[in-house]
Motif scaffolding. Structure first.
Motif, PDB file in Angstrom:
ATOM      1  N   MET A  19       0.838  -1.207   0.000  1.00  0.00           N
ATOM      2  CA  MET A  19       0.000   0.000   0.000  1.00  0.00           C
ATOM      3  C   MET A  19       0.868   1.251   0.000  1.00  0.00           C
ATOM      4  N   LYS A  20       1.933   1.234   0.823  1.00  0.00           N
ATOM      5  CA  LYS A  20       2.808   2.402   0.897  1.00  0.00           C
ATOM      6  C   LYS A  20       3.537   2.628  -0.421  1.00  0.00           C
ATOM      7  N   ASN A  21       3.958   1.521  -1.063  1.00  0.00           N
ATOM      8  CA  ASN A  21       4.684   1.646  -2.324  1.00  0.00           C
ATOM      9  C   ASN A  21       3.792   2.154  -3.449  1.00  0.00           C
ATOM     10  N   SER A  22       2.495   1.899  -3.340  1.00  0.00           N
ATOM     11  CA  SER A  22       1.577   2.266  -4.429  1.00  0.00           C
ATOM     12  C   SER A  22       1.156   3.729  -4.384  1.00  0.00           C
ATOM     13  N   VAL A  23       1.457   4.412  -3.279  1.00  0.00           N
ATOM     14  CA  VAL A  23       1.046   5.815  -3.147  1.00  0.00           C
ATOM     15  C   VAL A  23       2.288   6.696  -3.218  1.00  0.00           C
ATOM     16  N   PRO A  24       2.402   7.573  -4.203  1.00  0.00           N
ATOM     17  CA  PRO A  24       3.582   8.444  -4.316  1.00  0.00           C
ATOM     18  C   PRO A  24       3.758   9.305  -3.073  1.00  0.00           C
ATOM     19  N   ARG A  25       5.005   9.494  -2.666  1.00  0.00           N
ATOM     20  CA  ARG A  25       5.278  10.318  -1.494  1.00  0.00           C
ATOM     21  C   ARG A  25       4.838  11.766  -1.708  1.00  0.00           C
ATOM     22  N   SER A  26       4.820  12.190  -2.962  1.00  0.00           N
ATOM     23  CA  SER A  26       4.438  13.571  -3.260  1.00  0.00           C
ATOM     24  C   SER A  26       2.936  13.806  -3.092  1.00  0.00           C
ATOM     25  N   ASP A  27       2.167  12.724  -3.087  1.00  0.00           N
ATOM     26  CA  ASP A  27       0.711  12.856  -2.962  1.00  0.00           C
ATOM     27  C   ASP A  27       0.334  12.796  -1.484  1.00  0.00           C
ATOM     28  N   LYS A  28       0.380  13.942  -0.835  1.00  0.00           N
ATOM     29  CA  LYS A  28       0.179  13.988   0.619  1.00  0.00           C
ATOM     30  C   LYS A  28      -1.227  13.556   1.010  1.00  0.00           C
ATOM     31  N   LYS A  29      -2.208  13.899   0.186  1.00  0.00           N
ATOM     32  CA  LYS A  29      -3.599  13.551   0.523  1.00  0.00           C
ATOM     33  C   LYS A  29      -3.791  12.042   0.537  1.00  0.00           C
ATOM     34  N   ARG A  30      -3.293  11.377  -0.520  1.00  0.00           N
ATOM     35  CA  ARG A  30      -3.429   9.902  -0.560  1.00  0.00           C
ATOM     36  C   ARG A  30      -2.651   9.249   0.562  1.00  0.00           C
ATOM     37  N   ARG A  31      -1.435   9.753   0.832  1.00  0.00           N
ATOM     38  CA  ARG A  31      -0.613   9.121   1.864  1.00  0.00           C
ATOM     39  C   ARG A  31      -1.258   9.292   3.243  1.00  0.00           C
ATOM     40  N   LYS A  32      -1.904  10.454   3.475  1.00  0.00           N
ATOM     41  CA  LYS A  32      -2.577  10.648   4.759  1.00  0.00           C
ATOM     42  C   LYS A  32      -3.696   9.627   4.921  1.00  0.00           C
ATOM     43  N   GLN A  33      -4.505   9.443   3.867  1.00  0.00           N
ATOM     44  CA  GLN A  33      -5.594   8.482   3.941  1.00  0.00           C
ATOM     45  C   GLN A  33      -5.050   7.061   4.051  1.00  0.00           C
ATOM     46  N   MET A  34      -3.935   6.796   3.324  1.00  0.00           N
ATOM     47  CA  MET A  34      -3.334   5.462   3.384  1.00  0.00           C
ATOM     48  C   MET A  34      -2.861   5.137   4.796  1.00  0.00           C
ATOM     49  N   LEU A  35      -2.252   6.101   5.482  1.00  0.00           N
ATOM     50  CA  LEU A  35      -1.776   5.877   6.845  1.00  0.00           C
ATOM     51  C   LEU A  35      -2.942   5.629   7.805  1.00  0.00           C
ATOM     52  N   LEU A  36      -4.064   6.311   7.577  1.00  0.00           N
ATOM     53  CA  LEU A  36      -5.254   6.051   8.384  1.00  0.00           C
ATOM     54  C   LEU A  36      -5.748   4.627   8.158  1.00  0.00           C
ATOM     55  N   ASP A  37      -5.715   4.181   6.895  1.00  0.00           N
ATOM     56  CA  ASP A  37      -6.136   2.814   6.589  1.00  0.00           C
ATOM     57  C   ASP A  37      -5.201   1.792   7.223  1.00  0.00           C
ATOM     58  N   VAL A  38      -3.909   2.095   7.218  1.00  0.00           N
ATOM     59  CA  VAL A  38      -2.926   1.194   7.838  1.00  0.00           C
ATOM     60  C   VAL A  38      -3.213   1.062   9.334  1.00  0.00           C
ATOM     61  N   ALA A  39      -3.453   2.193   9.998  1.00  0.00           N
ATOM     62  CA  ALA A  39      -3.747   2.157  11.437  1.00  0.00           C
ATOM     63  C   ALA A  39      -5.011   1.352  11.722  1.00  0.00           C
ATOM     64  N   ARG A  40      -6.022   1.512  10.850  1.00  0.00           N
ATOM     65  CA  ARG A  40      -7.262   0.762  11.038  1.00  0.00           C
ATOM     66  C   ARG A  40      -7.030  -0.733  10.872  1.00  0.00           C
ATOM     67  N   LEU A  41      -6.267  -1.133   9.834  1.00  0.00           N
ATOM     68  CA  LEU A  41      -5.999  -2.555   9.601  1.00  0.00           C
ATOM     69  C   LEU A  41      -5.232  -3.172  10.760  1.00  0.00           C
ATOM     70  N   GLU A  42      -4.241  -2.441  11.271  1.00  0.00           N
ATOM     71  CA  GLU A  42      -3.457  -2.962  12.394  1.00  0.00           C
ATOM     72  C   GLU A  42      -4.322  -3.097  13.645  1.00  0.00           C
ATOM     73  N   ALA A  43      -5.189  -2.105  13.880  1.00  0.00           N
ATOM     74  CA  ALA A  43      -6.063  -2.169  15.060  1.00  0.00           C
ATOM     75  C   ALA A  43      -7.052  -3.325  14.951  1.00  0.00           C
ATOM     76  N   GLU A  44      -7.605  -3.535  13.747  1.00  0.00           N
ATOM     77  CA  GLU A  44      -8.546  -4.630  13.545  1.00  0.00           C
ATOM     78  C   GLU A  44      -7.889  -5.977  13.790  1.00  0.00           C
ATOM     79  N   MET A  45      -6.632  -6.125  13.294  1.00  0.00           N
ATOM     80  CA  MET A  45      -5.952  -7.408  13.500  1.00  0.00           C
ATOM     81  C   MET A  45      -5.627  -7.614  14.976  1.00  0.00           C
TER      82      MET A  45
END
Length: 289
Positions: free
Chosen positions: A29-55
């Motif tokens: 997921m991190k590799n698929s989102v360009p570092r320059s795209d701050k909006k996508r990376r912010k949402q991606m990090l929220l999704d990562v936190a949610r996935l880790e919490a769910e597991m």
């Protein structure tokens, strides 16, 4: 006792395996989102936190269920601990460490509340966008056809509307090859989305390589290349802006894509279209002849 211990060990091994698989998914997921795209990376990090919490919650529930099923096993563990020399017990956490742990727990709770609020906000935007697109497409006697959100969505939406068989891999390869052969046509439009700074020729060629090697998102540059490759206009319908037609110099019936800004948790997404109902006026979906 041995059966319960074996089952417990199997569960722990499975938990470890699932954690490794999740970390691999997160890295993808991190590799698929360009570092320059701050909006996508912010949402991606929220999704990562949610996935880790769910597991973490899932594993904790499974451990608690196991403990309820084998209470005797816990009793024996308690007895064994009671027999241990107290000098071998780990030191009690210091007051400063307990304060740090409390602060960390409060910070996690705040972050979770922020994530929940942002997800509710995103859901509101998503609903509004879908309603607007439904009205726009309905006027054209069309409706959206869902395309998987896997990084290949733009190419899959194009693939869906072609009358001949072609793979996503082939579309990606042909797109990259066309852009590499016509660098001067594309390079002036290749810039940092945040700053607007132009990239170098080498950056552009590396970008083209990534089109083939990864599940990178496609955008207007790739659509321009595809319109030339297919010699067909491509119309992109969006909720809050006029439709964009790429390749207007071609006379064939356009392929129609739907661009959605809030469709997916990771960011922008492309869908295909299909007739609103069989036999309606203009009911045949856009096709390449």
């Amino acid at each position: 006792m041995e059966d319960s211990q074996s089952e417990h060990q199997r569960m722990i091994r499975r938990h470890n395996r699932e954690k490794k698989e999740l970390q691999a998914r997160i890295q993808s997921m991190k590799n698929s989102v360009p570092r320059s795209d701050k909006k996508r990376r912010k949402q991606m990090l929220l999704d990562v936190a949610r996935l880790e919490a769910e597991m973490e919650q899932k594993h904790q529930q499974e451990l608690e269920k196991f403990q309820e099923s084998f209470p005797g096993n816990l009793d024996s563990v308690t007895e064994d601990l009671a027999k241990m020399d107290l000098e071998n017990q780990p030191p009690r956490p210091s007051r400063a460490q307990r304060r740090r742990e409390r602060r960390a727990a409060l910070a996690r709770e705040r972050q979770e509340r922020i994530a929940e609020a942002e997800m509710e906000h995103l859901a509101s935007f998503r609903k509004d966008e879908e309603e607007k697109l439904r009205a726009i497409l309905g006027a054209k006697n069309l409706e959206m056809k869902d395309i998987p959100a896997d990084g290949h969505c733009m190419y899959r939406a194009i693939q869906d509307q072609l009358v001949f068989s072609v793979t996503v891999e082939s579309l990606r390869r042909r797109t990259a090859e066309y852009m590499q052969k016509h660098v001067d046509d594309f390079l002036p439009f290749f810039s940092d989305p945040e700053t607007g700074d132009s990239y170098s020729r080498d950056d552009f060629l590396s970008y083209c390589d990534d089109i083939v090697r990864s599940a990178s998102w496609g955008g207007q540059l790739e659509l321009r290349a595809l319109s030339h490759i297919l010699q067909t206009p491509i119309e992109v319908i969006q909720a809050n802006s006029p439709a964009v037609v790429i390749g207007e110099e071609y006379t064939k019936r356009p392929l129609i894509l739907v661009y959605m800004r809030y469709a997916c948790s990771l960011g922008e997404h492309y869908n295909s279209v299909k007739p609103l109902e069989a036999g309606a006026v203009g009911g045949a979906p856009p096709r390449l002849f």
